[in-house]
Structures are given as C-alpha cells and as structure tokens.
Design a protein around this motif. Structure first.
Motif, PDB file in Angstrom:
ATOM      1  N   PHE A   6      84.101 -28.324  40.366  1.00 57.78           N
ATOM      2  CA  PHE A   6      84.300 -27.074  40.109  1.00 57.78           C
ATOM      3  C   PHE A   6      84.409 -26.021  40.820  1.00 57.78           C
ATOM      4  O   PHE A   6      86.094 -25.035  41.414  1.00 57.78           O
ATOM      5  CB  PHE A   6      83.897 -26.716  38.841  1.00 57.78           C
ATOM      6  N   THR A   7      83.284 -25.971  41.218  1.00 56.43           N
ATOM      7  CA  THR A   7      83.014 -24.704  42.303  1.00 56.43           C
ATOM      8  C   THR A   7      84.023 -25.204  43.665  1.00 56.43           C
ATOM      9  O   THR A   7      84.707 -24.024  44.392  1.00 56.43           O
ATOM     10  CB  THR A   7      81.590 -24.662  42.884  1.00 56.43           C
ATOM     11  N   GLU A   8      84.128 -26.660  44.200  1.00 56.59           N
ATOM     12  CA  GLU A   8      84.938 -26.110  45.341  1.00 56.59           C
ATOM     13  C   GLU A   8      86.576 -25.646  45.124  1.00 56.59           C
ATOM     14  O   GLU A   8      87.274 -25.161  46.097  1.00 56.59           O
ATOM     15  CB  GLU A   8      85.079 -27.448  46.038  1.00 56.59           C
ATOM     16  N   GLU A   9      87.299 -26.240  43.820  1.00 56.32           N
ATOM     17  CA  GLU A   9      87.746 -26.016  43.574  1.00 56.32           C
ATOM     18  C   GLU A   9      88.668 -24.735  43.281  1.00 56.32           C
ATOM     19  O   GLU A   9      89.624 -23.750  44.048  1.00 56.32           O
ATOM     20  CB  GLU A   9      88.756 -27.057  41.754  1.00 56.32           C
ATOM     21  N   PHE A  10      87.360 -24.046  42.958  1.00 55.48           N
ATOM     22  CA  PHE A  10      87.314 -21.808  42.107  1.00 55.48           C
ATOM     23  C   PHE A  10      87.860 -21.864  43.593  1.00 55.48           C
ATOM     24  O   PHE A  10      89.151 -20.363  44.433  1.00 55.48           O
ATOM     25  CB  PHE A  10      86.025 -22.150  41.941  1.00 55.48           C
ATOM     26  N   LEU A  11      87.210 -22.107  45.369  1.00 62.12           N
ATOM     27  CA  LEU A  11      87.259 -21.532  46.056  1.00 62.12           C
ATOM     28  C   LEU A  11      87.983 -21.988  47.434  1.00 62.12           C
ATOM     29  O   LEU A  11      88.190 -20.788  47.858  1.00 62.12           O
ATOM     30  CB  LEU A  11      86.214 -21.798  47.049  1.00 62.12           C
ATOM     31  N   ARG A  12      88.895 -22.814  46.752  1.00 55.18           N
ATOM     32  CA  ARG A  12      90.265 -22.764  47.650  1.00 55.18           C
ATOM     33  C   ARG A  12      90.963 -21.627  47.319  1.00 55.18           C
ATOM     34  O   ARG A  12      92.177 -21.689  48.598  1.00 55.18           O
ATOM     35  CB  ARG A  12      90.942 -24.173  46.935  1.00 55.18           C
ATOM     36  N   GLU A 106      88.363 -23.064  52.039  1.00 55.80           N
ATOM     37  CA  GLU A 106      88.790 -24.473  52.494  1.00 55.80           C
ATOM     38  C   GLU A 106      86.670 -24.819  52.458  1.00 55.80           C
ATOM     39  O   GLU A 106      86.531 -25.199  53.644  1.00 55.80           O
ATOM     40  CB  GLU A 106      89.287 -25.308  53.771  1.00 55.80           C
ATOM     41  N   PRO A 107      86.331 -25.545  51.386  1.00 55.70           N
ATOM     42  CA  PRO A 107      84.792 -25.291  51.316  1.00 55.70           C
ATOM     43  C   PRO A 107      84.291 -26.720  51.596  1.00 55.70           C
ATOM     44  O   PRO A 107      84.537 -26.509  52.210  1.00 55.70           O
ATOM     45  CB  PRO A 107      84.560 -26.028  49.656  1.00 55.70           C
ATOM     46  N   THR A 108      83.253 -25.591  53.085  1.00 54.13           N
ATOM     47  CA  THR A 108      82.797 -26.815  53.956  1.00 54.13           C
ATOM     48  C   THR A 108      81.099 -26.967  53.966  1.00 54.13           C
ATOM     49  O   THR A 108      80.845 -26.419  53.477  1.00 54.13           O
ATOM     50  CB  THR A 108      83.105 -26.568  55.460  1.00 54.13           C
ATOM     51  N   TRP A 109      81.145 -28.256  53.451  1.00 54.32           N
ATOM     52  CA  TRP A 109      79.693 -28.968  53.502  1.00 54.32           C
ATOM     53  C   TRP A 109      78.754 -28.932  54.840  1.00 54.32           C
ATOM     54  O   TRP A 109      79.490 -29.491  55.875  1.00 54.32           O
ATOM     55  CB  TRP A 109      79.768 -29.721  53.031  1.00 54.32           C
ATOM     56  N   ASP A 110      77.689 -29.020  55.008  1.00 54.57           N
ATOM     57  CA  ASP A 110      76.641 -28.882  55.955  1.00 54.57           C
ATOM     58  C   ASP A 110      75.251 -29.620  55.430  1.00 54.57           C
ATOM     59  O   ASP A 110      74.589 -28.840  54.997  1.00 54.57           O
ATOM     60  CB  ASP A 110      76.436 -28.358  57.014  1.00 54.57           C
ATOM     61  N   GLY A 111      75.098 -30.717  55.009  1.00 50.80           N
ATOM     62  CA  GLY A 111      74.346 -31.020  54.167  1.00 50.80           C
ATOM     63  C   GLY A 111      74.078 -30.494  52.784  1.00 50.80           C
ATOM     64  O   GLY A 111      75.188 -30.292  52.082  1.00 50.80           O
ATOM     65  N   ASP A 112      73.507 -29.508  52.186  1.00 52.16           N
ATOM     66  CA  ASP A 112      72.862 -29.148  51.086  1.00 52.16           C
ATOM     67  C   ASP A 112      73.835 -27.194  51.621  1.00 52.16           C
ATOM     68  O   ASP A 112      73.743 -26.595  50.719  1.00 52.16           O
ATOM     69  CB  ASP A 112      71.469 -28.546  50.080  1.00 52.16           C
ATOM     70  N   GLU A 113      74.008 -27.200  52.622  1.00 51.15           N
ATOM     71  CA  GLU A 113      75.097 -26.195  52.204  1.00 51.15           C
ATOM     72  C   GLU A 113      76.407 -25.593  52.810  1.00 51.15           C
ATOM     73  O   GLU A 113      77.345 -26.317  53.521  1.00 51.15           O
ATOM     74  CB  GLU A 113      74.365 -25.200  54.132  1.00 51.15           C
ATOM     75  N   LEU A 114      77.041 -24.565  51.598  1.00 48.58           N
ATOM     76  CA  LEU A 114      78.104 -24.394  51.159  1.00 48.58           C
ATOM     77  C   LEU A 114      78.777 -23.182  51.870  1.00 48.58           C
ATOM     78  O   LEU A 114      78.273 -22.532  51.587  1.00 48.58           O
ATOM     79  CB  LEU A 114      78.818 -24.598  50.173  1.00 48.58           C
ATOM     80  N   THR A 115      79.529 -23.468  52.647  1.00 49.07           N
ATOM     81  CA  THR A 115      80.793 -22.177  53.176  1.00 49.07           C
ATOM     82  C   THR A 115      81.431 -22.086  53.013  1.00 49.07           C
ATOM     83  O   THR A 115      82.743 -22.931  53.235  1.00 49.07           O
ATOM     84  CB  THR A 115      80.485 -22.752  54.780  1.00 49.07           C
ATOM     85  N   ALA A 116      82.093 -21.013  52.583  1.00 48.75           N
ATOM     86  CA  ALA A 116      83.403 -20.740  52.041  1.00 48.75           C
ATOM     87  C   ALA A 116      83.901 -19.208  51.572  1.00 48.75           C
ATOM     88  O   ALA A 116      82.534 -18.822  50.802  1.00 48.75           O
ATOM     89  CB  ALA A 116      84.305 -21.229  51.003  1.00 48.75           C
ATOM     90  N   ARG A 117      84.226 -18.281  51.965  1.00 47.68           N
ATOM     91  CA  ARG A 117      84.707 -16.700  51.000  1.00 47.68           C
ATOM     92  C   ARG A 117      84.404 -16.695  49.649  1.00 47.68           C
ATOM     93  O   ARG A 117      85.327 -17.451  49.259  1.00 47.68           O
ATOM     94  CB  ARG A 117      86.006 -16.372  51.646  1.00 47.68           C
ATOM     95  N   GLY A 118      83.555 -16.575  48.999  1.00 46.54           N
ATOM     96  CA  GLY A 118      83.128 -16.152  47.597  1.00 46.54           C
ATOM     97  C   GLY A 118      81.856 -16.832  47.856  1.00 46.54           C
ATOM     98  O   GLY A 118      81.906 -17.682  45.889  1.00 46.54           O
ATOM     99  N   ALA A 119      82.017 -18.610  48.848  1.00 46.56           N
ATOM    100  CA  ALA A 119      80.776 -18.487  47.962  1.00 46.56           C
ATOM    101  C   ALA A 119      78.729 -18.466  47.701  1.00 46.56           C
ATOM    102  O   ALA A 119      78.450 -19.085  46.323  1.00 46.56           O
ATOM    103  CB  ALA A 119      80.034 -20.180  49.353  1.00 46.56           C
ATOM    104  N   VAL A 120      78.699 -16.935  48.308  1.00 47.13           N
ATOM    105  CA  VAL A 120      77.866 -16.380  47.612  1.00 47.13           C
ATOM    106  C   VAL A 120      78.478 -15.164  46.545  1.00 47.13           C
ATOM    107  O   VAL A 120      77.969 -15.124  45.466  1.00 47.13           O
ATOM    108  CB  VAL A 120      77.081 -15.137  48.661  1.00 47.13           C
ATOM    109  N   ASP A 121      79.360 -14.491  47.514  1.00 44.77           N
ATOM    110  CA  ASP A 121      80.112 -13.506  46.489  1.00 44.77           C
ATOM    111  C   ASP A 121      81.491 -13.682  45.862  1.00 44.77           C
ATOM    112  O   ASP A 121      82.335 -13.534  46.490  1.00 44.77           O
ATOM    113  CB  ASP A 121      79.935 -12.506  47.290  1.00 44.77           C
TER     114      ASP A 121
END
Length: 414
Positions: A6-12, A106-121
């Motif tokens: 859900f989060t990945e799709e929202f972030l796109r 485009e959500p990017t994962w590095d282990g447990d770290e999720l990077t994308a605009r809006g991932a935090v805010d």
C-alpha cells in the motif's frame, strides 16, 4: 494488500505542486475496498481567505481538483462512543531530482530502509493510520473487542501550503457527526508531541542606488544594509530564546528559530546591487500569536532603519506573504494523549513523555476548532524535505500497532 505494498503504491504518485488528485482517487478506491465509508471534501477558497492563516485574496489559493478524502469505520453504537480522527496529508514538497541518488517517486529499499519523496513526510504515516484502523475493525469483528464509536482516517491536501484540506475540515465539518479527538501522524520519531510551533512569513525588500562597478562609491549597495538587518534579527532570535520560556522547548538549542531562506539581490555582476528581496520564516512559541512576534521583528527592523540615514530616507518594506502558522498546544492530560501514552507503555517504549516541536502541523487547525489533537508518527523531521528521504520501516509497523492500540484505548475509555 498489505501495509508495505500500500505504501509503495501511494509513494509512486507525484503529489507536488497541487497535483494530489490522482493519488487521492487511488486512496479513495482503496478505502472503499477495505470497507470504509468514504467522505470527500474540497476547500472553499472564499472561506479560507477569511482565515488569518491564509492570503486575503481567494485567487491566491489553489483549491480546484484537490479533494481531501477520509474513510469512516463505525463500531457498536457509534453515537454512544467517541470519534477519533487519524490524520495525514498526501502532498509532498518538490524533490529536486538532480539531488537524489534514485528516482524520488520510485520507492527504493535497502534492507529495512525505505527511500522516496514522502516516505517520512508523510505517506508512510498515512498508510500506517489506514492499517491501524483496519486492525481495530478486525479485532472488533473477531470478537476480541467490544467498542462503541468511530475511527476516521483522513488523507488531506495542501498541508505544505498551510493546511488547505485540514483547515477546510476544521472550518466546516464534512461529517454528519462531531469529532472528539485526533492524532496527526507527522514524523515525531515515535514521541508524543502536544505543542507545535507557529511561524510568520515575511518578505523584506531593500532599495539602494545602482552604479557602475568601476565607480561603486557613487552607488548605494543594499548588501551592507541587509547584513545589519540580518544580524539584528539573529540577535533578537537569541534574545527571544532566553526570554520566551516553555518547558517542552528547553531541549532545543534554538527554540524559536528564524530562517532567511531566500535572498535575491542585484541585476548584473558589474552593477552595484540596488535592490534586495529576502523571504524570512520566523518562529512563534506556543502561547504567542503570529501578530505579537511579527511586531517584535518589525520593531527591531525600525531600530536598524532609525540608525541609518539611507534606510531612514529609503525605508525597506517588510510584508507578510504566503501562509501564516499559528502555534498550538493541548494539555498533557487530554484523554487522547493519555490513551497514546498507555499504548506506548504497553508496547515497551522508553520515552512516553510529552514534547514540543519546532515545526507547524495541521494539528493547529483541529485544536483551534476545539478538537484535542496530539502529533505522533514514525520517521524523523531531519529526513523530511531532504534529498533521499528515508524512513526505517520497522518504525512504520510500530506506529501502526501503537496507533491501533491507542485508538482502542481511547474508544474504550471515553
């Protein structure tokens, strides 16, 4: 669909620059699929223009094709229990693609770290709220809980512009029921925030006299005048840090910061700069008003002007622009706060104390409307608005569980 997908799709969705419509349509469809009763509203520019936070001219407010969306879940006898709002926003600040190491949408994962605009805010946070509400509903349907009341999950627009969607909902309740409390899931690093700072936005304009660089002594550069004003404002910031006290802000080295975020001066490298425009953000402490703090800085500017023959004859302008944020605070013993703290204690949190934040949030609109609102969510504000914005995913899962437990506690006891 699970929380991660859900989060990945929202972030796109690129929801910068008033472009929330597609994401909100997707969000509305997901709420419908999950069994929420969906509510939608669009802000009225004329109504917002009457609000002191927003520009007086409705034409300066972009509201068309910007729906805010909410999902409602009702339990038992909903009118016999309280209504709790879980709020977040879908809009994000511009990414600046050239500063990112990956595609910001485009959500990017590095282990447990999720990077994308809006991932935090704050799309991860909104997503956690959706699944927290579903978890409560599932527990009720499975017979694990017996509750009366409602949970409302909101995805509002325009928070980065002062709270377009939340302000509209605060001014004109879009629901056929009252709201008793709210949790705004901004990134607080999973701490309880009961006080948020306000801001006054000011635009400073200084006029000098142009001259050829070869004879700069016949001109009047704006730069020395700006430097004197800047130093005077920084001195006032330091004075206010000592004079304006608040127990929740003692941990911050600069509790009521100013930021001169944009400066534009001059027209040509071989011409003495004869004009300067600076845009300034000034912090407002809980308990202060925007007007009070604005007057302090206007007075300090007047003192600088009075000490300068040139500025006295050519006074700078110092006007408000864009959105103003009033500060907000609720009591630490509000039931929504104590319910959240109880859930955190049960989950083994080390820090369940209340804190203050040096940023503003949509919480202020609900507090102003008489709805006690606490701010709590995963992620740190140090990552918000930054390139390569990253959130630690286990914190999102923890937020989901904690918000669900807090909602259960609140509905059960109020």
């Amino acid at each position: 669909m699970n929380l991660r997908r859900f989060t990945e799709e929202f972030l796109r969705f690129d929801t910068t620059d008033c472009q929330e419509a597609a994401a909100q349509s997707w969000f509305r469809e997901r709420l419908d699929e999950f069994g929420f009763e969906v509510v939608e509203w669009t802000a009225d520019a004329d109504r917002l223009a009457e609000h002191p936070s927003f520009p007086d001219d409705p034409d300066e407010l972009v509201v068309a094709d910007r729906p805010s969306v909410a999902g409602v879940l009702e339990f038992g006898d909903p009118d016999a229990g309280p209504t709790l709002v879980l709020n977040g926003h879908s809009d994000v600040v511009p990414a600046g693609d050239d500063l990112w190491e990956s595609d910001p949408f485009e959500p990017t994962w590095d282990g447990d770290e999720l990077t994308a605009r809006g991932a935090v805010d704050m799309k991860s946070n909104v997503s956690a709220c959706v699944f927290a509400a579903v978890d409560v509903r599932d527990a009720v349907e499975n017979g694990e809980l017996n509750l009366d009341g409602r949970i409302v999950v909101e995805s509002v627009v325009g928070e980065e512009e002062g709270g377009i969607g939340a302000a509209a909902a605060a001014l004109d309740n879009p629901y056929p029921f009252d709201r008793d409390a709210a949790i705004v899931a901004e990134p607080t690093d999973l701490t309880v925030v009961t006080a948020t700072e306000g801001t006054v936005m000011k635009r400073l304009r200084i006029t000098g006299r142009s001259a050829h660089a070869a004879t700069r002594w016949v001109g009047e550069s704006v730069l020395p005048h700006f430097e004197r004003i800047r130093h005077a404002f920084e001195d006032l910031e330091a004075e206010r840090g000592e004079r304006v006290q608040h127990p929740l802000y003692e941990e911050f080295p600069v509790p009521w910061p100013i930021c001169i975020g944009r400066v534009q001066a001059g027209s040509w490298s071989s011409t003495i700069p004869a004009s300067l425009t600076a845009e300034i953000r000034i912090g407002v402490a809980p308990g202060e008003t925007v007007d009070e703090v604005e007057r302090e800085y206007e007075q300090r500017l007047a003192e600088v002007v009075a000490d300068s023959e040139w500025l006295s004859e050519h006074p700078p302008s110092f006007e408000r622009f864009t959105i103003q944020f009033e500060s907000a605070e609720i009591d630490a013993d509000e039931p929504v706060v104590t319910a959240l703290q109880a859930a955190m204690t049960d989950a083994g949190f080390d820090d369940t104390d209340v804190h203050g934040a040096t940023y503003g949030a949509d919480a202020r609109h609900y507090v102003e409307a008489g709805i006690p609102t606490v701010v709590f969510g995963p992620g740190t504000i140090e990552q918000a608005h930054f390139p390569n914005e990253t959130i630690h995913w286990p914190d999102v899962e923890t937020a989901r569980e904690t918000i669900a437990a807090a909602a259960q506690q609140y509905l059960a006891e109020n």
